[in-house]
Design an enzyme around this catalytic site. Structure first.
Site, PDB file in Angstrom:
ATOM      1  N   ARG A  57       0.835  -1.214   0.000  1.00  0.00           N
ATOM      2  CA  ARG A  57       0.000   0.000   0.000  1.00  0.00           C
ATOM      3  C   ARG A  57       0.865   1.258   0.000  1.00  0.00           C
ATOM      4  O   ARG A  57       0.544   2.253  -0.623  1.00  0.00           O
ATOM      5  CB  ARG A  57      -0.935  -0.018   1.213  1.00  0.00           C
ATOM      6  CG  ARG A  57      -2.021  -1.066   1.105  1.00  0.00           C
ATOM      7  CD  ARG A  57      -2.778  -1.228   2.403  1.00  0.00           C
ATOM      8  NE  ARG A  57      -3.601  -0.046   2.699  1.00  0.00           N
ATOM      9  CZ  ARG A  57      -4.257   0.089   3.852  1.00  0.00           C
ATOM     10  NH1 ARG A  57      -4.130  -0.843   4.806  1.00  0.00           N
ATOM     11  NH2 ARG A  57      -5.006   1.150   4.084  1.00  0.00           N
ATOM     12  N   HIS A 110      -6.776   7.293  12.295  1.00  0.00           N
ATOM     13  CA  HIS A 110      -6.330   5.900  12.185  1.00  0.00           C
ATOM     14  C   HIS A 110      -4.851   5.801  11.844  1.00  0.00           C
ATOM     15  O   HIS A 110      -4.386   4.754  11.381  1.00  0.00           O
ATOM     16  CB  HIS A 110      -7.170   5.159  11.134  1.00  0.00           C
ATOM     17  CG  HIS A 110      -8.574   4.940  11.584  1.00  0.00           C
ATOM     18  ND1 HIS A 110      -9.586   4.648  10.701  1.00  0.00           N
ATOM     19  CD2 HIS A 110      -9.145   4.988  12.813  1.00  0.00           C
ATOM     20  CE1 HIS A 110     -10.725   4.512  11.380  1.00  0.00           C
ATOM     21  NE2 HIS A 110     -10.483   4.714  12.664  1.00  0.00           N
ATOM     22  N   CYS A 137      15.183   0.401  14.372  1.00  0.00           N
ATOM     23  CA  CYS A 137      14.611   1.673  14.841  1.00  0.00           C
ATOM     24  C   CYS A 137      15.697   2.758  14.800  1.00  0.00           C
ATOM     25  O   CYS A 137      16.762   2.587  15.422  1.00  0.00           O
ATOM     26  CB  CYS A 137      14.093   1.530  16.272  1.00  0.00           C
ATOM     27  SG  CYS A 137      13.572   3.130  16.984  1.00  0.00           S
ATOM     28  N   GLY A 177     -17.090   9.763   1.382  1.00  0.00           N
ATOM     29  CA  GLY A 177     -16.394   8.552   0.945  1.00  0.00           C
ATOM     30  C   GLY A 177     -16.172   7.527   2.025  1.00  0.00           C
ATOM     31  O   GLY A 177     -15.100   6.925   2.101  1.00  0.00           O
TER      32      GLY A 177
HETATM   33  C1  BV8 Z   1     -11.962   0.921  18.736  1.00  0.00           C
HETATM   34  C2  BV8 Z   1      -6.221   1.830   9.609  1.00  0.00           C
HETATM   35  C3  BV8 Z   1     -12.184   1.213  21.103  1.00  0.00           C
HETATM   36  C4  BV8 Z   1      -5.523   0.577   9.182  1.00  0.00           C
HETATM   37  C5  BV8 Z   1      -8.553   1.209  10.076  1.00  0.00           C
HETATM   38  C6  BV8 Z   1     -14.976  -6.353  17.997  1.00  0.00           C
HETATM   39  C7  BV8 Z   1     -13.665  -6.356  18.466  1.00  0.00           C
HETATM   40  C8  BV8 Z   1     -12.880  -5.209  18.493  1.00  0.00           C
HETATM   41  C9  BV8 Z   1     -13.396  -4.019  18.020  1.00  0.00           C
HETATM   42  C10 BV8 Z   1     -14.688  -4.029  17.538  1.00  0.00           C
HETATM   43  C11 BV8 Z   1     -15.480  -5.166  17.515  1.00  0.00           C
HETATM   44  N1  BV8 Z   1     -16.690  -4.844  16.982  1.00  0.00           N
HETATM   45  C12 BV8 Z   1     -16.697  -3.523  16.655  1.00  0.00           C
HETATM   46  C13 BV8 Z   1     -15.488  -3.028  16.999  1.00  0.00           C
HETATM   47  C14 BV8 Z   1     -15.039  -1.686  16.820  1.00  0.00           C
HETATM   48  C15 BV8 Z   1     -14.192  -1.678  15.560  1.00  0.00           C
HETATM   49  C16 BV8 Z   1     -15.157  -1.673  14.376  1.00  0.00           C
HETATM   50  O1  BV8 Z   1     -15.805  -0.669  14.146  1.00  0.00           O
HETATM   51  N2  BV8 Z   1     -15.237  -2.795  13.650  1.00  0.00           N
HETATM   52  C17 BV8 Z   1     -16.136  -2.855  12.508  1.00  0.00           C
HETATM   53  C18 BV8 Z   1     -15.573  -3.809  11.471  1.00  0.00           C
HETATM   54  C19 BV8 Z   1     -17.506  -3.297  13.002  1.00  0.00           C
HETATM   55  N3  BV8 Z   1     -13.427  -0.474  15.627  1.00  0.00           N
HETATM   56  C20 BV8 Z   1     -12.204  -0.513  16.156  1.00  0.00           C
HETATM   57  O2  BV8 Z   1     -11.616  -1.516  16.488  1.00  0.00           O
HETATM   58  C21 BV8 Z   1     -11.581   0.858  16.357  1.00  0.00           C
HETATM   59  N4  BV8 Z   1     -11.116   0.967  17.712  1.00  0.00           N
HETATM   60  O3  BV8 Z   1     -13.168   0.729  18.621  1.00  0.00           O
HETATM   61  O4  BV8 Z   1     -11.322   1.088  19.962  1.00  0.00           O
HETATM   62  C22 BV8 Z   1     -12.434   2.660  21.305  1.00  0.00           C
HETATM   63  C23 BV8 Z   1     -13.621   3.232  20.810  1.00  0.00           C
HETATM   64  C24 BV8 Z   1     -13.849   4.586  21.034  1.00  0.00           C
HETATM   65  C25 BV8 Z   1     -12.925   5.348  21.735  1.00  0.00           C
HETATM   66  C26 BV8 Z   1     -11.754   4.755  22.197  1.00  0.00           C
HETATM   67  C27 BV8 Z   1     -11.509   3.406  21.988  1.00  0.00           C
HETATM   68  C28 BV8 Z   1     -10.383   1.033  15.447  1.00  0.00           C
HETATM   69  C29 BV8 Z   1     -10.859   1.036  13.998  1.00  0.00           C
HETATM   70  C30 BV8 Z   1      -9.692   1.445  13.112  1.00  0.00           C
HETATM   71  C31 BV8 Z   1      -9.259   0.302  12.233  1.00  0.00           C
HETATM   72  N5  BV8 Z   1      -8.259   0.789  11.271  1.00  0.00           N
HETATM   73  N6  BV8 Z   1      -7.640   1.746   9.238  1.00  0.00           N
HETATM   74  C32 BV8 Z   1      -5.508   0.440   7.699  1.00  0.00           C
HETATM   75  O5  BV8 Z   1      -5.948   1.355   6.968  1.00  0.00           O
HETATM   76  O6  BV8 Z   1      -4.987  -0.618   7.263  1.00  0.00           O
HETATM   77  S1  BV8 Z   1     -10.163   1.122   9.600  1.00  0.00           S
HETATM   78  C33 BV8 Z   1     -10.189   1.143   7.921  1.00  0.00           C
HETATM   79  O7  BV8 Z   1     -11.434   0.610   7.558  1.00  0.00           O
HETATM   80  C34 BV8 Z   1     -10.162   2.521   7.384  1.00  0.00           C
HETATM   81  O8  BV8 Z   1      -9.307   3.381   8.062  1.00  0.00           O
HETATM   82  C35 BV8 Z   1     -11.592   2.933   7.472  1.00  0.00           C
HETATM   83  O9  BV8 Z   1     -11.852   3.499   8.719  1.00  0.00           O
HETATM   84  C36 BV8 Z   1     -12.276   1.634   7.397  1.00  0.00           C
HETATM   85  C37 BV8 Z   1     -12.808   1.540   6.024  1.00  0.00           C
HETATM   86  O10 BV8 Z   1     -13.884   2.369   6.067  1.00  0.00           O
HETATM   87  P1  BV8 Z   1     -14.122   3.380   4.886  1.00  0.00           P
HETATM   88  O11 BV8 Z   1     -13.068   4.413   4.899  1.00  0.00           O
HETATM   89  O12 BV8 Z   1     -15.519   3.808   5.042  1.00  0.00           O
HETATM   90  O13 BV8 Z   1     -13.900   2.522   3.579  1.00  0.00           O
HETATM   91  P2  BV8 Z   1     -14.937   1.512   2.941  1.00  0.00           P
HETATM   92  O14 BV8 Z   1     -14.248   0.765   1.874  1.00  0.00           O
HETATM   93  O15 BV8 Z   1     -15.648   0.775   4.018  1.00  0.00           O
HETATM   94  O16 BV8 Z   1     -16.004   2.500   2.275  1.00  0.00           O
HETATM   95  C38 BV8 Z   1     -15.596   3.325   1.201  1.00  0.00           C
HETATM   96  C39 BV8 Z   1     -16.830   4.085   0.790  1.00  0.00           C
HETATM   97  O17 BV8 Z   1     -16.458   4.946  -0.278  1.00  0.00           O
HETATM   98  C40 BV8 Z   1     -17.932   3.171   0.277  1.00  0.00           C
HETATM   99  O18 BV8 Z   1     -19.160   3.553   0.859  1.00  0.00           O
HETATM  100  C41 BV8 Z   1     -17.947   3.435  -1.243  1.00  0.00           C
HETATM  101  O19 BV8 Z   1     -19.265   3.416  -1.759  1.00  0.00           O
HETATM  102  C42 BV8 Z   1     -17.411   4.841  -1.315  1.00  0.00           C
HETATM  103  N7  BV8 Z   1     -16.697   5.131  -2.556  1.00  0.00           N
HETATM  104  C43 BV8 Z   1     -15.957   4.291  -3.325  1.00  0.00           C
HETATM  105  N8  BV8 Z   1     -15.489   4.966  -4.392  1.00  0.00           N
HETATM  106  C44 BV8 Z   1     -15.911   6.258  -4.275  1.00  0.00           C
HETATM  107  C45 BV8 Z   1     -16.677   6.362  -3.101  1.00  0.00           C
HETATM  108  N9  BV8 Z   1     -17.254   7.512  -2.713  1.00  0.00           N
HETATM  109  C46 BV8 Z   1     -17.072   8.601  -3.496  1.00  0.00           C
HETATM  110  N10 BV8 Z   1     -16.338   8.583  -4.642  1.00  0.00           N
HETATM  111  C47 BV8 Z   1     -15.754   7.437  -5.057  1.00  0.00           C
HETATM  112  N11 BV8 Z   1     -15.040   7.436  -6.201  1.00  0.00           N
END
Ligand code: BV8
Length: 235
Positions: A57, A110, A137, A177
């Site tokens: 990436r 993130h 490091c 997005g």
């Molecule tokens: C947290 C970095 C506590 C790495 C990312 C069970 C166990 C543990 C945790 C959980 C659990 N169940 C739920 C959780 C919480 C979990 C979570 O939400 N899981 C989901 C799967 C249910 N979250 C976490 O673990 C977070 N931490 O909760 O800690 C806490 C909470 C609050 C306060 C303190 C502590 C940490 C989450 C971060 C994970 N890391 N990224 C990396 O990039 O490799 S997340 C990663 O996925 C991205 O950063 C992004 O956030 C996510 C993807 O989401 P999107 O950006 O929306 O991308 P996606 O593909 O989904 O959508 C793209 C959209 O664009 C689509 O709608 C598409 O239609 C549209 N699109 C496409 N092309 C276009 C377009 N729009 C316009 N124009 C275009 N051309």
């Protein structure tokens, strides 16, 4: 007007960076399942595979360019203060395309793909080359302790206090997005709405929480975002 903008992978899709969930996307995601690799457990189990995921990436990012959506958001951030407004730009993305598109003060909740963090001494530094389990490091000299400076699933996002402070003051919340499927980012719109902010979703298609938004604008970000910024600044 205090605008809180939250962006996701969709704002960088037209720059050639993969999104997480549209499986019809680039080959980038045919090889890796981010939901399986973006976790501390995956890194502990197979650091080489996770390094390969991020190295792939990082190289892809270094050959990518910002698109019209990135530069339109930078223009809005630049011109709002002159009209008595302000814009906070929070991104879920780990790329630097907002910065390369001209934005500053980008809040990377993130983390950042072009930075690495040492698990031993905690130092964070710029990282443009591949990382491996043999990487050393630059601060403490230890080998094999470097990881990408990104927030994995199950880890705590960055700058949460700053984000909630900006949400509390926002008069407008705009999500661009993002599928609205990852928390806590997906919950920000409800936080802003509860404080009376006008909410708008700009996306290719309705997100998981589309029903919560007052206003919806669908289409490719590089078309819809510049049009939205033009309309906002000509008002
Ligand atoms: C947290 C970095 C506590 C790495 C990312 C069970 C166990 C543990 C945790 C959980 C659990 N169940 C739920 C959780 C919480 C979990 C979570 O939400 N899981 C989901 C799967 C249910 N979250 C976490 O673990 C977070 N931490 O909760 O800690 C806490 C909470 C609050 C306060 C303190 C502590 C940490 C989450 C971060 C994970 N890391 N990224 C990396 O990039 O490799 S997340 C990663 O996925 C991205 O950063 C992004 O956030 C996510 C993807 O989401 P999107 O950006 O929306 O991308 P996606 O593909 O989904 O959508 C793209 C959209 O664009 C689509 O709608 C598409 O239609 C549209 N699109 C496409 N092309 C276009 C377009 N729009 C316009 N124009 C275009 N051309």
């Amino acid at each position: 007007m205090k605008i809180f903008v939250l962006t996701g992978a969709g704002v960088s899709a037209e720059s050639g960076l993969g999104t997480f969930r549209d499986k019809s996307g680039t080959g980038l995601w045919a090889r890796f399942d981010p939901m399986k690799l973006a976790t501390p457990e995956a890194f502990a189990r197979d650091p080489a595979a996770v390094h390969e995921f991020y190295n792939f990436r990082r190289r892809n990012l270094l050959s990518a360019a910002p698109n019209a959506a990135h530069s339109a958001l930078a223009r809005l951030q630049r011109e709002l203060p002159g009209r008595g407004g302000a814009m906070t730009l929070v991104t879920q993305n780990i790329d630097d395309l907002h910065e390369r598109g001209g934005a500053d003060a980008v809040v990377h909740m993130h983390g950042e793909l072009l930075k690495a963090r040492c698990a031993a001494c905690g130092a964070i530094h710029a990282q443009r080359d591949d990382l491996s389990t043999e990487s050393v490091c630059p601060s403490c000299g230890r080998e094999g302790t470097l990881r990408p400076h990104v927030v994995w699933f199950g880890e705590t996002p960055l700058f949460m206090d700053e984000i909630f402070a900006a949400l509390a003051e926002a008069t407008h919340f705009v999500s661009i997005g993002t599928s609205g499927s990852v928390y806590p980012a997906a919950g920000f719109v409800s936080e802003a709405r509860a404080r009376g902010a006008h909410t708008c979703e700009i996306n290719l298609e309705p997100s998981d929480n589309a029903a919560v938004f007052d206003e919806k604008r669908y289409g490719a970000a590089s078309d819809v975002v510049p049009a939205w910024v033009d309309a906002l600044l000509s008002g």
